[in-house]
Structures are given as C-alpha cells and as structure tokens.
Design a protein around this motif. Structure first.
Motif, mmCIF file in Angstrom:
data_model
loop_
_atom_site.group_PDB
_atom_site.id
_atom_site.type_symbol
_atom_site.label_atom_id
_atom_site.label_comp_id
_atom_site.label_asym_id
_atom_site.label_seq_id
_atom_site.Cartn_x
_atom_site.Cartn_y
_atom_site.Cartn_z
ATOM 1 N N ARG A 186 -7.787 9.856 7.181
ATOM 2 C CA ARG A 186 -8.305 11.089 7.946
ATOM 3 C C ARG A 186 -8.813 12.079 6.949
ATOM 4 O O ARG A 186 -9.878 12.548 6.875
ATOM 5 N N SER A 187 -8.002 12.291 5.829
ATOM 6 C CA SER A 187 -8.279 13.199 4.776
ATOM 7 C C SER A 187 -9.261 12.646 3.979
ATOM 8 O O SER A 187 -10.124 13.637 3.636
ATOM 9 N N THR A 188 -9.210 11.480 3.583
ATOM 10 C CA THR A 188 -10.157 10.914 2.754
ATOM 11 C C THR A 188 -11.608 10.701 3.377
ATOM 12 O O THR A 188 -12.219 11.128 2.820
ATOM 13 N N GLU A 189 -11.579 10.353 4.798
ATOM 14 C CA GLU A 189 -12.843 10.416 5.362
ATOM 15 C C GLU A 189 -13.595 11.905 5.470
ATOM 16 O O GLU A 189 -14.892 11.847 5.626
ATOM 17 N N GLN A 190 -12.565 12.918 5.309
ATOM 18 C CA GLN A 190 -13.198 14.027 5.749
ATOM 19 C C GLN A 190 -13.531 14.753 4.363
ATOM 20 O O GLN A 190 -14.091 15.804 4.309
ATOM 21 N N HIS A 191 -13.202 14.130 3.097
ATOM 22 C CA HIS A 191 -13.504 14.886 2.165
ATOM 23 C C HIS A 191 -15.137 15.029 1.685
ATOM 24 O O HIS A 191 -15.938 14.221 2.100
ATOM 25 N N LYS A 192 -15.404 16.174 0.987
ATOM 26 C CA LYS A 192 -16.764 16.318 0.633
ATOM 27 C C LYS A 192 -17.279 15.166 -0.155
ATOM 28 O O LYS A 192 -18.627 15.036 0.064
ATOM 29 N N MET A 193 -16.603 14.226 -0.790
ATOM 30 C CA MET A 193 -17.098 13.256 -1.733
ATOM 31 C C MET A 193 -17.342 11.924 -1.063
ATOM 32 O O MET A 193 -17.854 11.091 -1.363
ATOM 33 N N TYR A 194 -16.764 11.969 0.547
ATOM 34 C CA TYR A 194 -16.747 10.505 1.076
ATOM 35 C C TYR A 194 -17.950 9.949 1.148
ATOM 36 O O TYR A 194 -18.453 8.990 1.001
ATOM 37 N N ARG A 195 -18.963 10.998 1.799
ATOM 38 C CA ARG A 195 -20.076 10.256 2.194
ATOM 39 C C ARG A 195 -20.811 9.809 0.969
ATOM 40 O O ARG A 195 -21.355 8.765 1.181
ATOM 41 N N SER A 196 -21.024 10.693 0.029
ATOM 42 C CA SER A 196 -21.505 10.343 -1.101
ATOM 43 C C SER A 196 -21.293 9.029 -1.854
ATOM 44 O O SER A 196 -22.206 8.209 -2.346
ATOM 45 N N SER A 255 -3.018 7.355 -3.354
ATOM 46 C CA SER A 255 -4.266 7.096 -4.294
ATOM 47 C C SER A 255 -4.904 5.693 -3.837
ATOM 48 O O SER A 255 -6.103 5.405 -3.770
ATOM 49 N N ASP A 256 -3.951 4.818 -3.853
ATOM 50 C CA ASP A 256 -4.207 3.382 -3.495
ATOM 51 C C ASP A 256 -4.953 3.302 -2.339
ATOM 52 O O ASP A 256 -5.920 2.589 -1.976
ATOM 53 N N VAL A 257 -4.243 3.719 -1.189
ATOM 54 C CA VAL A 257 -4.968 3.825 0.199
ATOM 55 C C VAL A 257 -6.033 4.452 0.271
ATOM 56 O O VAL A 257 -7.257 4.066 0.779
ATOM 57 N N ALA A 258 -6.443 5.698 -0.455
ATOM 58 C CA ALA A 258 -7.902 6.524 -0.430
ATOM 59 C C ALA A 258 -8.738 5.488 -1.055
ATOM 60 O O ALA A 258 -9.828 5.738 -0.680
ATOM 61 N N THR A 259 -8.357 4.915 -2.121
ATOM 62 C CA THR A 259 -9.414 4.200 -2.944
ATOM 63 C C THR A 259 -9.935 2.900 -2.081
ATOM 64 O O THR A 259 -11.254 2.820 -2.011
ATOM 65 N N ASP A 261 -2.453 7.255 8.379
ATOM 66 C CA ASP A 261 -3.416 7.716 9.440
ATOM 67 C C ASP A 261 -3.772 8.916 8.643
ATOM 68 O O ASP A 261 -5.068 9.416 8.613
ATOM 69 N N ARG A 262 -2.874 10.195 8.093
ATOM 70 C CA ARG A 262 -3.219 11.071 7.582
ATOM 71 C C ARG A 262 -4.101 10.817 6.336
ATOM 72 O O ARG A 262 -5.186 11.373 6.015
ATOM 73 N N ILE A 263 -3.668 9.862 5.499
ATOM 74 C CA ILE A 263 -4.465 9.628 4.158
ATOM 75 C C ILE A 263 -5.973 9.240 4.506
ATOM 76 O O ILE A 263 -7.007 9.853 4.035
ATOM 77 N N MET A 284 0.848 -1.153 -0.001
ATOM 78 C CA MET A 284 -0.217 0.063 0.145
ATOM 79 C C MET A 284 0.951 1.229 -0.006
ATOM 80 O O MET A 284 0.599 2.343 -0.707
ATOM 81 N N LEU A 285 1.900 1.160 0.933
ATOM 82 C CA LEU A 285 2.790 2.253 0.877
ATOM 83 C C LEU A 285 4.246 1.862 0.539
ATOM 84 O O LEU A 285 5.162 2.206 1.325
#
Length: 471
Positions: free
Chosen positions: A330-340, A293-297, A326-328, A277-278
C-alpha cells in the motif's frame, strides 16, 4: 473485504498457519490466495486445509484463491558411508549411478537421466550451491568431477545442474497423484515445478485441462531460454527465485525478474514474485530494510502478486508477515513515484481490437475521472486485458463463474463479484451500477467505465465500451 491496494498477496500454509483461526487472521490481514505446498504434508493435511479455506470463503462471502504447488522431481545424492564427506577445491571425486555406503570415490547419484545428459564442462551444484563440482569425464554409470568450491556433502542433499537439460518429466508419480487429488478437491491454480521446456507445459495441460489455471515456476536456466513459448502456453508465471538463484549468478536474478514481469504483462498473464521476500520474519517480528525494498521493487516492477513462503508456513510471525507485506504494498502504490515508474515500464500495445478496447477503457476512465472500471468477463480475459494497463483506478470484475472469480485473486487490481450472465445492454448497465454501489466503488452521480464482450458470455471477446453515470 475490499483491498485498498492493487498487487495481491499469496501466503503458504504450513504448521504455523493451518488452523481455521489463523487462516481467518491471515485473510483479514491481507491474503488473497493461499498456497498449499505439496512438498510437505500429507494429502489429508491439505484436504483439511482446503476445506477450512472454503468454509472461510463462505463466511466472508468473498472469493479466495487456492494454489496447489507440486513438488516436482527432486535430484539428490544417495547415502554416504559416514553420513557426509568433506571435499576440497582441486580434488577429483566420482559419482556413481548405483551403490550404497558411498565415499568420495563412489558418491551415489541414483538418477540415470543425469548420466545420459551431462557432458564434460557441466557443473553440478550440491546443497544449494554450497559445493560446486565440474564434470571432467564420464561413462554409462559414473561421472568424474573436479571440485571447484569445496565443502561438505551429506546424505540426500539436493543437486542442481544449471547447464544441463535433463530428459526428465516435471511430473513425478507423486506429482501425478497429488495433482489428481488436488483437482478433485477443486484447487484454482496448479504450480508446475522445475519447468525446462514448452513440452513440460503441454504435458501438464493434458492432465489439468481447464479444471485449474496452470502456473509455470521459472527456476531453471533452460526455461529462460524458451520463456516466450512457455509464457504463451501457461496461464501464469511464478518467478521462483530460490532455485533460480542457485542455478544462475545471484547478480543476474534482479534483471531476470524484471524481464519476466514485463514479458507476462505483455502476454496478459499474471506473474508472482516469490522466495525469501521477508525471510528474516521467519524468526523475527520485523523484516530487514533490504527485504522491505525487495518487496517494493516487485511492486514497482508491476508484479501481479508477491508471495510468502516459510514466513507464513513455519515462521513464528505469520500474521505479522502478511500485515507487513500489505503495508509495504500500500505504501509503495501510494508513493508519488509509483505511477510514473509503472507507466514508464508499460509494454508495447498489442495491435488487436480486444486489447485496444481494454486500453481505451483504462485511458478513458482516467480522462473522465471515473471512480472505477467495470469489466464483465466469463473467462477472466477481459479483466486481464484491463489490468495489463495497470490503470490508476480500481477494476470491478463481474463474472458468472465462481472458478474464474477465485483465479482472479491473483490478478493485479481485480475485485471480482459473482453474477448471472447479462443478456442486454440495459441489464449490463443496471448490474454494473448496482455492484459499484454495493461494493462501495462509487456513489450517486459518479461515473463508471464499463467494458464487456458482445455477445455476452462468450469468452475472449472484448469489444464494447460504455460510460455510465450513476443516478
């Protein structure tokens, strides 16, 4: 030690991370579950690490999960006369069941189960697919094959057989010894390598019982063909993209990953996405953009956890790798597109009362703007049913079982605390309120949604829903 993210982090322990000081640093950086890879190290090494993690658990007063990853059966070529041979595309080579000092006309392959199962047209992949050969003929003790992709075959390189189901137990003699050793230590999860069929899970379960959660590593095409049965029989799944990516086309791996994550959510089973992953952080202090991007996916897919392998086990930057992951997340889960995205990939609802109650708890909590969902559970099932919905607010899990609280370190969104069994509705409300305040999930006049099974302490029942206003 409260995590401000939902997805969990699994980190492999190795020479770079086995000291008590580094284990503590990794925990503080974000690790939720530590993986002990029994393909490497001795039992005494793993016992020392296990003891250090349990001591750390007492120090921080938070549950820490420990995953024992069994080596599984390793298929390898034998010893070659000159240590290695180079084969070219188009030439014919021969594998033999027995013999030493082999050459291209007699490459030792000391695994009788291969000779019993392979058939003309099947491929053998050597050294992670760097060399590919196709079976053209065979006998009881030899296999003739045409080289499709040439390269170097050297001593003891691994062999993958993507189109062949081997009559081979996933538990070797070494695995059985390691398994019993790990269960006596008190590991929380056991990962079974090279699962091919449902009976592999049944065999392992007969040895493990309920002493640990059973995780199936999906790294064989045969397992994909029986995946629904395998998921139902195990407690969790690991998408082991290393060997899986060797045995199926690379371009198929992302789609399979999404299918597996969705299937596990539907079945209410945790799913880990693992391998490389990293990977560049084994040697560099920062990852590539593609790895980020792989982790975020995986997070957008809704995976319960993502895993570090060599990055934390043998790499030069284990703490930095955990901090980056951890940062990836948190950033992904807080992104405006995450919930949708997460809500768009919701699995179909199970038509059972327990699932309906858990789903209602998540929906109700969102509607009334509650600060948290409080889930009482004795087996972890109620918490898993709530997490399946991937709610937008935290899940505070109250359980009387230390073992369950440790296994929940793999479950999306779960923050578990230990408590004695409650015996009444009043006690349920009082304890939920007290823990929500103590763990800083809520404050005075906030709302909680409490979900539990009645009668209390009975595993598998999820049938009660309460809205609680904090005084």
């Amino acid at each position: 030690m409260r995590r401000h993210r939902r997805a969990k982090i699994v980190a492999t322990v190795g020479p770079a991370s086995s000291s008590p000081e580094m284990l503590k640093a990794l925990l503080e950086a974000g690790v939720d579950t530590f993986r002990l890879n029994f393909s490497h190290g001795t039992q005494s090494d793993h016992a020392r690490i296990h003891a250090a993690i349990r001591k750390l658990e007492q120090e921080v007063n938070r549950p820490i999960g420990i995953l024992l990853d069994l080596q599984g059966p390793k298929i390898r070529v034998g010893t070659l006369r000159d240590g290695k041979i180079t084969v070219a595309a188009g030439e014919t080579i021969r594998f033999v069941l027995s013999g030493s000092d082999g050459d291209r006309g007699a490459i030792p392959l000391p695994h009788r189960e291969i000779f019993a199962a392979v058939a003309p047209g099947h491929d053998l992949l050597i050294d992670d697919g760097r060399v590919r050969v196709r079976v053209t003929g065979l006998g009881d003790d030899f296999i003739e094959a045409k080289v499709i992709v040439g390269g170097t075959i050297s001593n003891h390189k691994g062999v993958n057989l993507p189109g062949t189901v081997l009559d081979l137990s996933p538990l070797t003699t070494k695995d059985r010894l390691d398994l019993e050793f790990g269960l006596k230590l008190g590991v929380d999860w056991v990962a079974l390598s090279f699962v091919q069929k449902p009976s592999d899970i049944i065999e392992a379960r007969s040895l493990i019982g309920d002493r640990a959660g059973l995780m199936a590593k999906i790294e064989k095409p045969a397992a994909l063909e029986r995946i629904d049965d395998i998921i139902q029989l195990c407690d969790a799944i690991m998408v082991a993209r290393g060997d899986l990516g060797v045995e199926i086309p690379h371009e198929d791996v992302p789609g399979r990953q999404k299918e597996l994550v969705r299937a596990c959510r539907l079945a209410v089973k945790p799913v880990i996405v693992a391998t490389q992953m990293l990977d560049s952080m084994v040697a560099a202090p920062t990852p590539t953009r593609a790895e980020v991007s792989d982790v975020a996916t995986a997070i957008y897919d809704g995976a319960d956890a993502v895993m570090l392998s060599a990055e934390s086990a043998t790499g030069r930057y284990p703490q930095e790798a955990v901090e980056m992951m951890d940062r990836i997340i948190r950033s992904t889960e807080q992104h405006k597109m995450y919930r949708s995205i997460v809500e768009a990939t919701q699995p179909g609802e199970e038509q059972t009362a327990p699932h309906a109650v858990a789903t209602a708890a998540a929906d109700l909590a969102s509607v009334v703007h509650a600060k948290a969902i409080v889930a009482y559970t004795s087996s972890g099932t109620t918490a898993a049913r709530v997490a399946r919905k991937r709610p937008s607010l935290p899940i505070l899990v109250i359980t009387p079982s230390r073992e369950v609280s440790r296994r929940l370190c793999l479950l999306w969104g779960a923050h578990s605390v230990l408590s004695d069994n409650v015996r009444s509705y009043e006690e349920m409300v009082e304890r939920a309120t007290a823990f929500a305040l103590a763990e800083q999930f809520a404050s005075s006049r906030d709302l909680l949604v409490v979900v539990a099974g009645i009668p209390f302490g009975q595993a598998g029942t999820t049938n009660n829903l309460r809205v609680v206003s904090l005084p």
